[in-house]
Design a protein around this motif. Structure first.
Motif, PDB file in Angstrom:
ATOM      1  N   THR A  88      92.648  50.122 -28.514  1.00 58.17           N
ATOM      2  CA  THR A  88      92.451  51.293 -27.656  1.00 58.17           C
ATOM      3  C   THR A  88      91.584  52.336 -28.341  1.00 58.17           C
ATOM      4  OG1 THR A  88      94.630  50.857 -26.722  1.00 58.17           O
ATOM      5  CG2 THR A  88      93.657  52.976 -26.209  1.00 58.17           C
ATOM      6  N   LYS A  89      90.578  52.805 -27.578  1.00 61.86           N
ATOM      7  CA  LYS A  89      89.677  53.854 -28.072  1.00 61.86           C
ATOM      8  C   LYS A  89      89.737  55.020 -27.097  1.00 61.86           C
ATOM      9  CE  LYS A  89      86.394  50.616 -30.187  1.00 61.86           C
ATOM     10  NZ  LYS A  89      87.503  50.064 -30.912  1.00 61.86           N
ATOM     11  N   GLY A  90      89.431  56.213 -27.579  1.00 66.48           N
ATOM     12  CA  GLY A  90      89.428  57.385 -26.683  1.00 66.48           C
ATOM     13  C   GLY A  90      90.605  58.294 -26.991  1.00 66.48           C
ATOM     14  N   LYS A 101      88.253  64.755 -14.880  1.00 61.20           N
ATOM     15  CA  LYS A 101      88.939  63.515 -14.471  1.00 61.20           C
ATOM     16  C   LYS A 101      89.717  63.755 -13.180  1.00 61.20           C
ATOM     17  CE  LYS A 101      88.225  60.719 -17.956  1.00 61.20           C
ATOM     18  NZ  LYS A 101      87.520  59.466 -17.795  1.00 61.20           N
ATOM     19  N   ASN A 114     100.422  51.711 -20.561  1.00 61.28           N
ATOM     20  CA  ASN A 114     100.509  52.191 -21.944  1.00 61.28           C
ATOM     21  C   ASN A 114     101.922  52.364 -22.438  1.00 61.28           C
ATOM     22  OD1 ASN A 114      97.667  52.737 -22.762  1.00 61.28           O
ATOM     23  ND2 ASN A 114      97.782  53.716 -20.761  1.00 61.28           N
ATOM     24  N   ASP A 164      90.712  53.587 -23.565  1.00 62.58           N
ATOM     25  CA  ASP A 164      90.253  52.322 -22.988  1.00 62.58           C
ATOM     26  C   ASP A 164      90.704  51.189 -23.903  1.00 62.58           C
ATOM     27  OD1 ASP A 164      89.012  50.233 -21.780  1.00 62.58           O
ATOM     28  OD2 ASP A 164      86.959  50.884 -22.247  1.00 62.58           O
ATOM     29  N   HIS A 165      91.550  50.270 -23.366  1.00 58.90           N
ATOM     30  CA  HIS A 165      92.047  49.157 -24.183  1.00 58.90           C
ATOM     31  C   HIS A 165      91.270  47.871 -23.915  1.00 58.90           C
ATOM     32  CE1 HIS A 165      93.918  48.591 -20.372  1.00 58.90           C
ATOM     33  NE2 HIS A 165      94.753  49.598 -20.536  1.00 58.90           N
ATOM     34  N   GLY A 166      90.319  47.928 -22.996  1.00 56.57           N
ATOM     35  CA  GLY A 166      89.458  46.769 -22.754  1.00 56.57           C
ATOM     36  C   GLY A 166      90.049  45.726 -21.818  1.00 56.57           C
ATOM     37  N   SER A 219      92.232  55.893 -13.343  1.00 55.25           N
ATOM     38  CA  SER A 219      90.881  55.460 -12.968  1.00 55.25           C
ATOM     39  C   SER A 219      90.974  54.756 -11.617  1.00 55.25           C
ATOM     40  CB  SER A 219      90.337  54.496 -14.017  1.00 55.25           C
ATOM     41  OG  SER A 219      91.101  53.305 -13.977  1.00 55.25           O
ATOM     42  N   ALA A 277      92.600  59.162 -21.459  1.00 61.02           N
ATOM     43  CA  ALA A 277      91.243  58.646 -21.285  1.00 61.02           C
ATOM     44  C   ALA A 277      90.994  57.498 -22.252  1.00 61.02           C
ATOM     45  CB  ALA A 277      90.243  59.778 -21.493  1.00 61.02           C
ATOM     46  N   SER A 301      89.855  51.908 -10.955  1.00 57.13           N
ATOM     47  CA  SER A 301      90.198  50.500 -11.187  1.00 57.13           C
ATOM     48  C   SER A 301      91.726  50.327 -11.330  1.00 57.13           C
ATOM     49  CB  SER A 301      89.477  50.028 -12.450  1.00 57.13           C
ATOM     50  OG  SER A 301      90.073  48.873 -12.943  1.00 57.13           O
ATOM     51  N   TYR A 302      92.366  51.246 -12.024  1.00 58.19           N
ATOM     52  CA  TYR A 302      93.836  51.180 -12.187  1.00 58.19           C
ATOM     53  C   TYR A 302      94.505  51.272 -10.815  1.00 58.19           C
ATOM     54  CZ  TYR A 302      98.518  52.315 -13.985  1.00 58.19           C
ATOM     55  OH  TYR A 302      99.869  52.310 -14.263  1.00 58.19           O
TER      56      TYR A 302
END
Ligand SMILES: NC(=O)c1ccc[n+]([C@@H]2O[C@H](COP(=O)([O-])OP(=O)(O)OC[C@H]3O[C@@H](n4cnc5c(N)ncnc54)[C@H](OP(=O)(O)O)[C@@H]3O)[C@@H](O)[C@H]2O)c1
Length: 394
Positions: free
Chosen positions: A301-303, A223, A181, A173-175, A253, A171, A255-256
């Protein structure tokens, strides 16, 4: 004390070298890769962070002869293949010819056909046994820790496991609108292939992303998770008692999936050579050049990631469901090793696998998968080395 040679200075290689530098078992570390510049960058980080000197070298790991020359110079006790699955067989062969233990994180993949299987690596078993050396296959997270989780469930919670679902969620998010990954070529080949799962002794094939379920991942939430084929299932069906079904699910996601579909529709995931203005290119390799380098995602990357196994079966005649999982935070792993959590969750088990072998805790002659050894010391090391795990009875 052991001397370790790590091949591959990419996203995962960075974590392996950082974690080995933190570990007393390895008194001499050499990092080798296709480009010396990547090794030099990590050598500098290790010196700055841990005040430790490591050696570096350039190597073409597609060449058995070049590998043997390097192994004879470095004289390691163990070689870790942290380059790509394409190099598994050349590195295994060079280890066999020089009598050195081997470890990797992903099974051999044929460069020309998007297919991965253990057949060629398992075929080394007798020769490794005769040579008195060991190969540990798939010592990453999945494969790797997921195999160990299954062995741990079998040892402590069940008389017989009937079904296993491996559940992999990133989960983070790298923006970026689209990035992978880990190595984009390996990653996109894996997720765009047909799905496959094992039930009652046979493999059942599905269209890519045909089977979807929603799973509520602790510390992350619900998810969409899609059924994929994943390599650890091939060895787990051989080694887990009474198994009737095993499946693997990964989150993506919308979008991916839309990006991936568009890239596939225009031929950018192709692995066959095409002619472009007088040059020959392989579309998926060109795409890798365009996409962000996975090793550069750490700082943005956050999450969290959450990867685990859901096992159902019987203990003393009673039905039981056990969920074993790890949660890893991208920002925390960046702070520790300058890497995002997907590289971290792969690199830490690679270091632990090497540590288990070099300490003689997991040591045998031949070629082995992770679930063939006692899971307890590995599980203990996961908690100590940064990948804490949880068990839930559902
Ligand atoms: N089990 C798991 O949980 C798991 C999860 C994720 C990844 N993985 C595996 O981990 C491995 C590394 O992934 P990654 O994301 O770190 O990939 P990456 O960032 O692309 O790094 C691969 C490294 O290997 C080097 N390399 C490639 N071909 C080489 C060759 N012929 N000779 C010498 N060096 C070579 C590359 O050199 P250049 O920099 O010069 O290209 C690069 O430094 C892959 O096998 C991947 O499948 C396993």
């Amino acid at each position: 004390m052991a001397e370790i040679l790590i091949i591959g200075a990419g996203g995962v290689g960075r974590v392996v070298v950082h974690k080995c530098a933190q570990e007393k078992t390895f008194d001499k570390i050499t990092l080798a890769s296709r480009r010396l510049s990547s090794c030099q960058a990590y050598q500098k980080e290790v010196k700055e962070r841990y005040n430790k000197d490591i050696n570096i070298a350039e190597v073409n790991a597609d060449s058995v002869a070049d590998l043997i020359t390097l192994f004879r110079q470095v004289k390691p006790d163990i070689v870790l293949n942290i380059a790509l699955p394409y190099q598994d067989l050349t590195i295994m062969e060079a280890c066999l010819q020089t009598g050195i233990h081997y470890l990797d994180t992903a099974n051999y993949e044929h460069p020309e056909t998007a297919k991965f299987e253990y057949k060629e690596q398992w075929a080394y078993h007798d020769r490794y046994k005769e040579a008195g050396i060991m190969a540990l296959l798939g010592s990453g997270f999945d494969p790797g820790v997921t195999n160990v989780f299954c062995a741990y469930a079998q040892k402590h919670y069940f008389d017989e496991i009937e079904t296993i679902d491996i559940l992999d969620c990133n989960a983070g998010d790298h923006g970026y609108p689209f990035a992978t990954n880990f190595n984009p070529e390996i990653n996109l080949r894996e997720v765009s292939a047909n799905g496959r799962y094992w039930e009652n002794g046979t493999w059942i094939e599905t269209d890519p992303m045909e089977i979807k379920m929603v799973w509520d991942y602790p510390q992350i939430g619900k998810k969409d998770s899609y059924l994929l084929y994943h390599e650890e299932m091939e060895s787990l069906v051989k080694h887990i008692k009474g198994l009737k079904r095993i499946r693997f699910f990964m989150t993506f996601s919308q979008s991916y999936l839309t990006h991936m579909k568009c890239l596939e529709n225009v031929g950018m995931l192709g692995i066959e050579e095409v002619e472009h203005q007088g040059c020959k290119i392989i579309p998926i390799q060109f795409l890798k050049t365009l996409l962000p380098d996975p090793a550069s995602l750490g700082s943005r990357t956050k999450g969290k990631t959450n990867i685990g196994i859901l096992a159902k079966g019987k203990k003393e005649g009673k039905e039981r469901t056990i969920y074993i999982y790890n949660v890893c935070d991208h920002e925390a792993t960046y702070k520790e090793t300058l890497s995002q959590a997907v590289s971290y969750t792969t690199g830490v088990p690679a270091m632990i696998g090497a540590k288990m072998m070099m300490q003689g805790i997991w040591m045998d002659k031949g070629v082995f998968n992770m679930e063939q050894f006692d899971p307890d010391p590995f599980m203990e090391a996961l908690n100590q080395d940064g990948l804490k795990w949880f068990v839930k009875e559902l």
